[in-house]
Scaffold this motif. Structure first.
Motif, mmCIF file in Angstrom:
data_model
loop_
_atom_site.group_PDB
_atom_site.id
_atom_site.type_symbol
_atom_site.label_atom_id
_atom_site.label_comp_id
_atom_site.label_asym_id
_atom_site.label_seq_id
_atom_site.Cartn_x
_atom_site.Cartn_y
_atom_site.Cartn_z
ATOM 1 N N ALA A 183 3.951 56.460 77.784
ATOM 2 C CA ALA A 183 3.404 57.663 78.396
ATOM 3 C C ALA A 183 1.968 57.836 77.906
ATOM 4 N N TYR A 184 1.132 58.408 78.735
ATOM 5 C CA TYR A 184 -0.278 58.561 78.368
ATOM 6 C C TYR A 184 -0.767 59.940 78.782
ATOM 7 N N THR A 185 -1.785 60.402 78.083
ATOM 8 C CA THR A 185 -2.558 61.574 78.482
ATOM 9 C C THR A 185 -4.015 61.239 78.255
ATOM 10 N N PHE A 186 -4.848 61.403 79.277
ATOM 11 C CA PHE A 186 -6.273 61.127 79.162
ATOM 12 C C PHE A 186 -7.034 62.442 79.007
ATOM 13 N N LEU A 187 -7.816 62.545 77.951
ATOM 14 C CA LEU A 187 -8.691 63.703 77.743
ATOM 15 C C LEU A 187 -10.094 63.281 78.168
ATOM 16 N N ARG A 188 -10.454 63.584 79.392
ATOM 17 C CA ARG A 188 -11.770 63.211 79.919
ATOM 18 C C ARG A 188 -12.756 64.308 79.559
ATOM 19 N N ALA A 189 -13.359 64.139 78.401
ATOM 20 C CA ALA A 189 -14.168 65.202 77.816
ATOM 21 C C ALA A 189 -15.609 65.153 78.305
ATOM 22 N N ALA A 190 -16.173 66.330 78.507
ATOM 23 C CA ALA A 190 -17.593 66.466 78.805
ATOM 24 C C ALA A 190 -18.400 66.228 77.517
ATOM 25 N N ASN A 191 -19.721 66.347 77.629
ATOM 26 C CA ASN A 191 -20.577 66.166 76.457
ATOM 27 C C ASN A 191 -20.222 67.188 75.391
ATOM 28 N N PHE A 192 -20.077 66.720 74.162
ATOM 29 C CA PHE A 192 -19.701 67.605 73.068
ATOM 30 C C PHE A 192 -20.865 68.510 72.664
ATOM 31 N N MET A 193 -20.582 69.779 72.495
ATOM 32 C CA MET A 193 -21.571 70.680 71.911
ATOM 33 C C MET A 193 -21.963 70.209 70.513
ATOM 34 N N VAL A 211 5.832 53.052 70.004
ATOM 35 C CA VAL A 211 5.075 54.285 70.243
ATOM 36 C C VAL A 211 5.360 54.760 71.665
ATOM 37 N N ARG A 212 5.700 56.025 71.813
ATOM 38 C CA ARG A 212 6.146 56.527 73.112
ATOM 39 C C ARG A 212 5.037 57.177 73.928
ATOM 40 N N HIS A 213 4.037 57.705 73.266
ATOM 41 C CA HIS A 213 3.037 58.516 73.969
ATOM 42 C C HIS A 213 1.669 58.292 73.329
ATOM 43 N N ALA A 267 -9.974 68.950 70.931
ATOM 44 C CA ALA A 267 -8.897 68.679 69.973
ATOM 45 C C ALA A 267 -7.677 69.534 70.258
ATOM 46 N N ALA A 268 -7.888 70.787 70.616
ATOM 47 C CA ALA A 268 -6.760 71.681 70.885
ATOM 48 C C ALA A 268 -5.952 71.195 72.086
ATOM 49 N N VAL A 269 -6.629 70.695 73.119
ATOM 50 C CA VAL A 269 -5.911 70.138 74.262
ATOM 51 C C VAL A 269 -5.144 68.894 73.824
ATOM 52 N N GLY A 270 -5.771 68.062 72.972
ATOM 53 C CA GLY A 270 -5.081 66.885 72.464
ATOM 54 C C GLY A 270 -3.857 67.231 71.648
ATOM 55 N N VAL A 271 -3.960 68.252 70.812
ATOM 56 C CA VAL A 271 -2.820 68.677 69.998
ATOM 57 C C VAL A 271 -1.691 69.187 70.888
ATOM 58 N N ALA A 272 -2.040 69.924 71.933
ATOM 59 C CA ALA A 272 -1.006 70.383 72.870
ATOM 60 C C ALA A 272 -0.290 69.194 73.502
ATOM 61 N N ALA A 273 -1.070 68.178 73.901
ATOM 62 C CA ALA A 273 -0.453 66.999 74.525
ATOM 63 C C ALA A 273 0.433 66.244 73.551
ATOM 64 N N LEU A 274 0.082 66.266 72.271
ATOM 65 C CA LEU A 274 0.858 65.549 71.260
ATOM 66 C C LEU A 274 2.103 66.298 70.809
ATOM 67 N N GLY A 320 5.486 67.983 78.833
ATOM 68 C CA GLY A 320 4.863 68.271 80.112
ATOM 69 C C GLY A 320 3.470 67.723 80.304
ATOM 70 N N HIS A 321 2.943 67.008 79.314
ATOM 71 C CA HIS A 321 1.583 66.468 79.428
ATOM 72 C C HIS A 321 1.569 64.956 79.645
ATOM 73 N N GLU A 322 2.748 64.374 79.767
ATOM 74 C CA GLU A 322 2.837 62.928 79.903
ATOM 75 C C GLU A 322 2.295 62.482 81.264
ATOM 76 N N ASN A 323 1.572 61.361 81.231
ATOM 77 C CA ASN A 323 1.040 60.723 82.441
ATOM 78 C C ASN A 323 0.148 61.668 83.242
ATOM 79 N N ARG A 324 -0.686 62.377 82.511
ATOM 80 C CA ARG A 324 -1.654 63.292 83.120
ATOM 81 C C ARG A 324 -3.059 62.975 82.608
ATOM 82 N N ALA A 325 -4.050 63.381 83.392
ATOM 83 C CA ALA A 325 -5.455 63.277 82.995
ATOM 84 C C ALA A 325 -6.069 64.662 83.083
ATOM 85 N N TYR A 326 -6.745 65.093 82.010
ATOM 86 C CA TYR A 326 -7.369 66.404 81.979
ATOM 87 C C TYR A 326 -8.885 66.252 81.885
#
Length: 287
Positions: free
Chosen positions: A130-140, A98-100, A175-182, A186-192
């Motif tokens: 490679a990793y991308t962290f989605l640091r999400a706030a409280n879900f609506m 697995v690469r990402h 989810a949309a940010v996650g789909v963009a990263a997948l 350009g989203h590798e090794n970033r935290a959002y």
């Protein structure tokens, strides 16, 4: 070759939205849905070319078939799964190529060692992928899911948040940010830090519900003990209650009000606001 994306937590709030958006996206990725009960998903509906596979973090014998030929992984930690087990799975994913890994984390995890997500992030940084962290706030969506009975039966926003503000985020935008990263480079090794466009306290949340539902909804500002007792009376598992208590304690301390433009930069649009969410979901709060 077309990349294969494995989605864990695919029946959950964010994972299900990731799976849906991947299937709807105009990309060439293939989607594999990991679930403990494949027969209960609709992933094999007519016209849907995604696949499902039996998978359980607590049953390593299910990992091999789930990870076979996988290029990218959307990783969600269920509250009842320990960090050690999640680390083992991440290491297994790295070993088979697995690469990402796009990991669903929480806001503040980068600096708070008390959060299990902090420890998982540190592990992924050294896992050789490679990793991308989605640091999400409280879900609506917490209000339309676990807190819905409070709104419907009691006209209350019953969370132990004190007077703290939260940068609530719509899970569809996470989810949309996650789909963009997948699916995009350009989203590798970033935290959002993935938040909504504004920070609200729970009095403002109650006001938004009152306006949308045309009936008074209040915020009684319950203690942590009262909150835990009510959640337990509904049969909410202790691990889930513990997670919520930790997150709302962070809010009580005034540490959840940060608003970030990361989602807007990734998506090219402003994320949904809280009143838009309540309006979209108003029917589920009707009596």
């Amino acid at each position: 070759m077309t990349d294969l994306v494995l989605v864990t937590g695919a029946t959950g709030t964010v994972g299900s939205a990731v799976a849906d958006q991947l299937r709807e996206a105009e990309t060439s990725v293939r989607v594999r849905i990991a679930t403990r009960n494949p027969s209960r998903t609709d992933a094999n509906a007519e016209g849907d070319d995604s696949e499902t596979v039996e998978f359980d973090f607590e049953r390593p014998e299910t990992w091999g078939s789930a990870l076979e030929d996988v290029d990218r992984l959307f990783l969600v930690r269920p509250p009842n799964v320990g960090v050690d087990r999640l680390r083992e799975f991440a290491d297994a994913a790295a070993r088979v190529g697995v690469r990402h890994v796009v990991y669903l984390s929480v806001l503040g995890a980068g600096k708070n060692p008390l959060l299990p997500h902090y420890r998982m992030e540190r592990h992924l940084e050294g896992a050789g992928v490679a990793y991308t962290f989605l640091r999400a706030a409280n879900f609506m969506q917490n209000f339309s899911e676990i807190h819905r009975p409070d709104v419907v039966e009691h006209d209350e926003i019953f969370v132990p948040a004190g007077g703290g503000e939260m940068g609530f985020v719509d899970a569809r935008d996470v989810a949309a940010v996650g789909v963009a990263a997948l699916t995009e480079p350009g989203h590798e090794n970033r935290a959002y830090d993935v938040t909504g466009p504004e920070a609200l306290d729970c009095d403002e949340v109650a006001e938004a519900f009152s306006d949308a539902l045309d009936r008074p909804v209040s915020y009684p500002n319950p203690s942590i003990l009262r909150f835990a007792r009510r959640m337990r009376s509904r049969g909410v598992p202790y691990p889930m209650i513990a997670v919520m208590v930790v997150l709302y304690t962070v809010t009580r301390l005034g540490l959840s009000g940060r608003v970030s433009d990361d989602a807007e930069r990734v998506l090219g649009r402003e994320p949904r606001g809280f009143r838009e969410f309540v309006s979209d979901c108003a029917d589920c709060f009707r009596r």
